[in-house]
Design an enzyme around this catalytic site. Structure first.
Site, mmCIF file in Angstrom:
data_model
loop_
_atom_site.group_PDB
_atom_site.id
_atom_site.type_symbol
_atom_site.label_atom_id
_atom_site.label_comp_id
_atom_site.label_asym_id
_atom_site.label_seq_id
_atom_site.Cartn_x
_atom_site.Cartn_y
_atom_site.Cartn_z
ATOM 1 N N HIS A 25 0.858 -1.193 0.000
ATOM 2 C CA HIS A 25 0.000 0.000 0.000
ATOM 3 C C HIS A 25 0.888 1.234 0.000
ATOM 4 O O HIS A 25 1.255 1.757 1.050
ATOM 5 C CB HIS A 25 -0.928 -0.034 1.232
ATOM 6 C CG HIS A 25 -1.928 1.083 1.276
ATOM 7 N ND1 HIS A 25 -3.072 1.020 2.054
ATOM 8 C CD2 HIS A 25 -1.972 2.281 0.650
ATOM 9 C CE1 HIS A 25 -3.759 2.145 1.902
ATOM 10 N NE2 HIS A 25 -3.103 2.930 1.064
ATOM 11 N N HIS A 27 1.268 4.795 -2.562
ATOM 12 C CA HIS A 27 0.865 5.562 -3.755
ATOM 13 C C HIS A 27 2.122 6.212 -4.313
ATOM 14 O O HIS A 27 2.777 6.975 -3.597
ATOM 15 C CB HIS A 27 -0.151 6.644 -3.377
ATOM 16 C CG HIS A 27 -1.387 6.096 -2.721
ATOM 17 N ND1 HIS A 27 -2.548 5.879 -3.415
ATOM 18 C CD2 HIS A 27 -1.618 5.685 -1.443
ATOM 19 C CE1 HIS A 27 -3.461 5.373 -2.590
ATOM 20 N NE2 HIS A 27 -2.922 5.242 -1.391
ATOM 21 N N HIS A 205 -9.527 0.896 -1.260
ATOM 22 C CA HIS A 205 -9.478 1.590 0.020
ATOM 23 C C HIS A 205 -10.893 1.538 0.614
ATOM 24 O O HIS A 205 -11.866 1.882 -0.071
ATOM 25 C CB HIS A 205 -9.102 3.056 -0.170
ATOM 26 C CG HIS A 205 -7.650 3.305 -0.414
ATOM 27 N ND1 HIS A 205 -6.945 2.696 -1.417
ATOM 28 C CD2 HIS A 205 -6.764 4.120 0.231
ATOM 29 C CE1 HIS A 205 -5.681 3.127 -1.376
ATOM 30 N NE2 HIS A 205 -5.544 3.979 -0.387
ATOM 31 N N GLU A 208 -11.187 3.531 5.986
ATOM 32 C CA GLU A 208 -10.149 4.456 6.480
ATOM 33 C C GLU A 208 -10.893 5.534 7.280
ATOM 34 O O GLU A 208 -10.763 5.603 8.493
ATOM 35 C CB GLU A 208 -9.365 5.050 5.308
ATOM 36 C CG GLU A 208 -8.285 6.049 5.724
ATOM 37 C CD GLU A 208 -7.590 6.731 4.525
ATOM 38 O OE1 GLU A 208 -8.130 6.677 3.399
ATOM 39 O OE2 GLU A 208 -6.512 7.332 4.743
ATOM 40 N N ASP A 286 1.782 4.075 2.668
ATOM 41 C CA ASP A 286 0.735 4.909 2.062
ATOM 42 C C ASP A 286 1.339 6.040 1.224
ATOM 43 O O ASP A 286 1.426 5.913 0.000
ATOM 44 C CB ASP A 286 -0.214 5.445 3.141
ATOM 45 C CG ASP A 286 -1.616 5.748 2.612
ATOM 46 O OD1 ASP A 286 -1.885 5.467 1.436
ATOM 47 O OD2 ASP A 286 -2.447 6.250 3.395
ATOM 48 N N ASP A 287 1.720 7.153 1.872
ATOM 49 C CA ASP A 287 2.276 8.314 1.168
ATOM 50 C C ASP A 287 3.489 8.797 1.957
ATOM 51 O O ASP A 287 3.427 9.816 2.654
ATOM 52 C CB ASP A 287 1.210 9.416 1.072
ATOM 53 C CG ASP A 287 -0.026 8.938 0.334
ATOM 54 O OD1 ASP A 287 0.039 8.839 -0.903
ATOM 55 O OD2 ASP A 287 -1.036 8.623 0.995
HETATM 56 N N1 HPA Z 1 -6.664 7.388 1.131
HETATM 57 C C1 HPA Z 1 -7.336 7.662 0.005
HETATM 58 N N2 HPA Z 1 -6.744 8.124 -1.081
HETATM 59 C C2 HPA Z 1 -5.409 8.290 -1.063
HETATM 60 C C3 HPA Z 1 -4.680 8.028 0.054
HETATM 61 C C4 HPA Z 1 -5.334 7.543 1.221
HETATM 62 O O1 HPA Z 1 -4.759 7.269 2.294
HETATM 63 N N3 HPA Z 1 -3.389 8.317 -0.244
HETATM 64 C C5 HPA Z 1 -3.371 8.725 -1.527
HETATM 65 N N4 HPA Z 1 -4.593 8.722 -2.037
HETATM 66 ZN ZN ZN Z 2 -3.736 4.756 0.429
#
Ligand code: HPA
Ligand code: ZN
Length: 350
Positions: A25, A27, A205, A208, A286-287
């Protein structure tokens, strides 16, 4: 409570960093470090709203998912040419390999780029070339998962799918990201059905910021094989039991969850509870350029904050990351042997 075989915290951190792992996971646009944003802006003659790296970094104070997404989509605006996508992906793969990531399944958001007039082929050719070169130079394997932006209509996802078809051999699966609440999985049931018919894997996703019902709908309406985040399943015991029974993996991103205020602090994160419930939990970044760390920093941060996590859970997380990946069984077997090598060396070392 620590298991008797637990190591001291510094030794546990070393083990977490050293163990081979898969990242499932991440991006790719979320790996764009501020320094690279500025370098690409200069290279492409793009003017940024921030004068320097430090002032850009100061803007990374998020209230929730949407406040992050606004900044994340703006940062991606410096990506124009194939070499930009190549440089971004190579930088991530180099960083991941340094964290002993042996395999990465990487999300990309084509609509973020095609909406700005960048060709789909420009995006994917840059990413594909980086995958190839990283495999040769670093020994890390990687795959691409194309995400649809859920705040856009399903029609736009179908247009993206059409643009992707000439490059379908580069794509392992599809995912669903962007603003969750108000954009439930079932909005994309038709396009996901078409993607599954093409033989692509499906992930989404869900849970969250959205409720457990979004996780159920990702499973039933999209036939998602993994749930990205999914932490809100804990609000629905029947769902937790279902995820455990069917070994549906959750790709959890602890630093992201704290930065986006899904949890007030790492000490309140539920990753240990999810593991304890028998779920196939994995830890991911994630990012990482926005949330303060790559996969090893995520692992170390939750093991430092949560007393329920020790050596056994470290090994379980690595095993889960291999199990949850879409890699061939032979690769998984080889990674498990490497893992045994690392953990075997720690026996009787506590
Ligand atoms: N959630 C949803 N969209 C996203 C995320 C996330 O954590 N990171 C990058 N796009
Ligand atoms: Zn994500």
């Amino acid at each position: 409570m620590h298991a008797p075989d637990d190591l001291s915290r510094p030794r546990l951190a070393t083990l977490l960093r050293t163990m081979p792992k898969a990242e499932l996971h991440v991006h790719i646009e979320g790996t764009l470090e501020p320094e690279l944003i500025f370098a690409l802006a200069r290279r492409n003659g793009v003017t940024l709203p921030h004068p320097d790296v430090e002032s850009l970094r100061r803007a990374y104070a998020f209230q929730d998912l949407q406040s992050f997404l606004d900044i994340y989509y703006a940062g991606a605006g410096v990506l124009l040419r194939e070499e930009d996508f190549y440089d971004m992906a190579m930088a991530y793969l180099r960083r991941a390999a340094a964290d002993n990531v042996v395999h990465a399944e990487i999300f990309f958001d084509p609509q973020t780029h095609t909406m700005r007039g960048v060709e789909f082929g420009t995006v994917i050719q840059g990413l594909a070339r980086a995958r190839h070169d990283a495999r040769q130079a670093l020994g890390i394997s990687s795959e691409l998962i194309m995400c649809f932006l859920r705040h856009l209509p399903e029609e736009s996802a179908f247009e993206t799918l059409a643009a992707a078809l000439p490059y379908r051999e580069h794509i392992l699966g599809v995912g669903l990201d962007s603003g969750e609440v108000g954009n439930p999985p079932e909005k994309f049931a038709n396009v996901f059905r078409r993607c599954r018919e093409l033989g692509w894997h499906a992930v989404a996703h869900a849970g969250e910021e959205g409720p457990p019902q979004y996780i159920w709908n990702a499973l039933y309406e999209l036939k998602a094989e993994r749930i990205d985040h999914g932490v809100r399943c804990l609000d629905d015991p029947r769902l937790v039991a279902y995820l455990a029974e069917h070994r549906i993996p959750l790709t959890v991103c602890p630093l992201s969850n704290v930065m986006l205020k899904v949890y007030p602090s790492m000490a309140q994160h539920t990753v240990a509870e999810l593991l304890e419930a028998g779920l196939c939990v994995t830890v991911n970044s994630d990012d990482p350029a926005y949330f303060g760390g790559y996969v090893n920093e995520n692992l170390v941060a939750c093991f430092e904050a949560l007393p329920g996590l020790g050596v056994r859970e470290a090994r379980q997380l690595a095993l889960n990351s291999f199990e949850a990946s879409f890699a061939p069984e032979g690769d998984k077997e080889a990674w498990r042997r490497r893992l045994d090598g690392v953990f075997g060396a720690t026996e009787n070392a506590g």
